[in-house]
Design an enzyme around this catalytic site. Structure first.
Site, PDB file in Angstrom:
ATOM      1  N   TYR A 176      19.077   2.290  26.765  1.00 13.84           N
ATOM      2  CA  TYR A 176      18.481   3.524  26.250  1.00 13.84           C
ATOM      3  C   TYR A 176      18.038   4.428  27.402  1.00 13.84           C
ATOM      4  CZ  TYR A 176      18.031   1.397  21.600  1.00 13.84           C
ATOM      5  OH  TYR A 176      18.281   0.839  20.375  1.00 13.84           O
ATOM      6  N   THR A 228      22.941   4.981  25.355  1.00 14.85           N
ATOM      7  CA  THR A 228      22.565   5.611  24.093  1.00 14.85           C
ATOM      8  C   THR A 228      21.725   6.857  24.353  1.00 14.85           C
ATOM      9  OG1 THR A 228      22.620   3.497  22.932  1.00 14.85           O
ATOM     10  CG2 THR A 228      21.368   5.270  21.900  1.00 14.85           C
ATOM     11  N   LYS A 277      26.942   6.945  24.037  1.00 17.99           N
ATOM     12  CA  LYS A 277      26.857   6.691  22.592  1.00 17.99           C
ATOM     13  C   LYS A 277      25.883   7.659  21.934  1.00 17.99           C
ATOM     14  CE  LYS A 277      25.788   2.947  19.297  1.00 17.99           C
ATOM     15  NZ  LYS A 277      24.609   3.517  18.611  1.00 17.99           N
ATOM     16  N   GLN A 332      24.214  -2.295  26.541  1.00 18.45           N
ATOM     17  CA  GLN A 332      23.722  -1.004  26.073  1.00 18.45           C
ATOM     18  C   GLN A 332      22.351  -0.732  26.663  1.00 18.45           C
ATOM     19  OE1 GLN A 332      21.015  -1.017  23.564  1.00 18.45           O
ATOM     20  NE2 GLN A 332      20.822   1.210  23.657  1.00 18.45           N
ATOM     21  N   TYR A 387      14.731  -3.231   8.031  1.00 17.22           N
ATOM     22  CA  TYR A 387      14.938  -2.743   9.399  1.00 17.22           C
ATOM     23  C   TYR A 387      16.430  -2.562   9.673  1.00 17.22           C
ATOM     24  CZ  TYR A 387      15.473  -3.040  14.485  1.00 17.22           C
ATOM     25  OH  TYR A 387      15.851  -2.820  15.790  1.00 17.22           O
ATOM     26  N   HIS A 418      23.814   6.981  14.914  1.00 15.45           N
ATOM     27  CA  HIS A 418      22.861   5.866  14.973  1.00 15.45           C
ATOM     28  C   HIS A 418      22.736   5.191  13.604  1.00 15.45           C
ATOM     29  CE1 HIS A 418      20.143   4.446  18.250  1.00 15.45           C
ATOM     30  NE2 HIS A 418      19.657   3.724  17.264  1.00 15.45           N
ATOM     31  N   SER A 455      22.410  -5.312  23.031  1.00 16.74           N
ATOM     32  CA  SER A 455      21.365  -4.302  23.004  1.00 16.74           C
ATOM     33  C   SER A 455      20.328  -4.549  24.099  1.00 16.74           C
ATOM     34  CB  SER A 455      20.662  -4.323  21.643  1.00 16.74           C
ATOM     35  OG  SER A 455      19.499  -3.521  21.647  1.00 16.74           O
TER      36      SER A 455
END
Length: 376
Positions: A129, A155, A251, A127, A24, A275, A106
């Site tokens: 999404y 992101t 990002k 961060q 991963y 990424h 994250s």
């Protein structure tokens, strides 16, 4: 195993982690060509060697968005960090504080934002999404601001997840995945005790805070997969720009025109990133994309970069190509998996020392002197 350089931590992590977790972290999209290009293109950046320059007072100190940093390095947001070591994000936050650099947490961390801030003892970045669930996004923004976060990393390069073949092969996803993960854990007793047993609950703290119930690995894969938003455009982000009171860094930029769009949008900074080679295989490496993007935006915003950085020399190469600061990703996760907080401390010490050696031999006495003049 003996750790002699930052590169040794990858093998140490492979020996300790179950395969599904190592792959991963380690893997990329499709045939992993962009993943490899991040490393090979960066390694091909040559520096001029200079002599008799009096580099006795060399300094790595810098400032970014008004924040003093001991070196132009940040620890990148990586999901599931707490599955690499028990409460892994807390260990990383403490290591970042010791090194005097920012940590970017994250969205899909195991440890929740409030716990990481407490462990960090200093401001951290967050961060987020782009997701269909706007309620979650609003909740995450409000919670981060209430906890004193002033730097948001947004992101934008995941409208859909990349095709990551290793995850299906390893048991992170695919048929009989839970059983395969359990059997792999049995073969890694150190990890099984530290994280598998003592690291429970295996929860995604920031997601659970919104959903009001625990979010385990299976829930994470399903929830995140259902929430990618391929319809998103710059205009859809305006409410976030207006709602967020601090700096906003976008990002996932690889194209100069997208970088100019970020300027028009009002971003304070961008991160040149593919990424980690986990999205569009065949896309440009970040070392190759960076100079044109720096030229396109000039001083309109701060340009940061990630991708393939493993050593202090790599950091200096990226700075010479025009980056204001560099994000470290897989390198610190390998160190965390191998030796926990102590490993991250050691890695960051080695990165700093590698930067000093590279700068000294290039005749640069400060971060400000690391620019294209030192390139071959």
């Amino acid at each position: 195993m003996i750790i002699s350089s930052p590169l040794d931590y990858r093998e140490a992590a492979r020996r300790r982690l179950p395969r599904f977790l190592f792959d991963y972290v380690d893997g990329g999209a499709f045939g992993e060509e962009t993943l490899a290009a991040n490393r090979t293109d960066l390694a091909g950046i040559g520096l001029r060697q200079r002599v008799l320059r009096d580099v006795s007072a060399l300094s790595l100190n810098t400032t970014l968005f008004g924040e003093a940093m001991a070196m132009p390095l940040l620890l990148a947001p990586i999901g599931l960090g707490g599955m690499m070591r028990r409460r892994g994000e807390l260990q990383v936050a403490r290591a970042a504080r010791r090194a005097g650099i920012p940590y970017i947490l994250s969205t899909v961390s195991v440890c929740p934002l409030d716990a990481v801030i407490e462990a960090a003892g200093q401001p951290i970045w967050f961060q987020l999404y782009v997701l269909k669930d706007r309620g979650f996004m609003r909740h995450a923004l409000e919670r981060a601001q209430a906890l004193g976060v002033t730097k948001l990393v947004f992101t934008v390069d995941m409208p859909l997840p990349g095709a990551r073949y290793r995850d299906a092969h390893s048991g992170m996803s695919g048929p009989y995945a839970p059983l395969r993960r359990m059997l792999q854990a049995v073969g890694r007793p150190g990890w099984a005790w530290d994280v598998g047993l003592m690291g429970r609950p295996h929860d995604l703290g920031n997601v659970s805070a919104y959903r009001g119930k625990p979010t385990d690995l299976a829930d994470y894969i399903g929830w995140l997969g259902a929430n990618f938003d391929p319809s998103i455009t710059w205009s859809d982000l305006e409410w976030i720009r207006d709602a967020w009171k601090g700096e906003m860094i976008v990002k996932g930029i690889l194209d100069p025109e997208d970088a100019r769009d970020a300027v028009r949008f009002g971003a304070d900074g961008i991160i040149v990133s593919n990424h980690g080679g986990r999205q569009l295989d065949g896309a440009a490496s970040t070392a190759r994309a960076l100079p044109a993007i720096v030229d396109a935006v000039g001083d309109d915003l701060a340009v940061l970069v990630d991708g393939g950085v493993r050593t202090g020399l790599d950091v200096v190469r990226m700075l010479a190509l025009g980056a204001r600061a560099v994000l470290l990703g897989r390198a610190y996760i390998y160190a965390l998996a191998a030796r926990g907080e102590m490993g991250v401390n050691d890695l960051l010490d080695r990165i700093a020392q590698g930067m000093k050696v590279s700068m000294a031999l290039s005749g640069a006495k400060s971060v400000a002197e690391v620019d294209r003049s030192i390139l071959l």
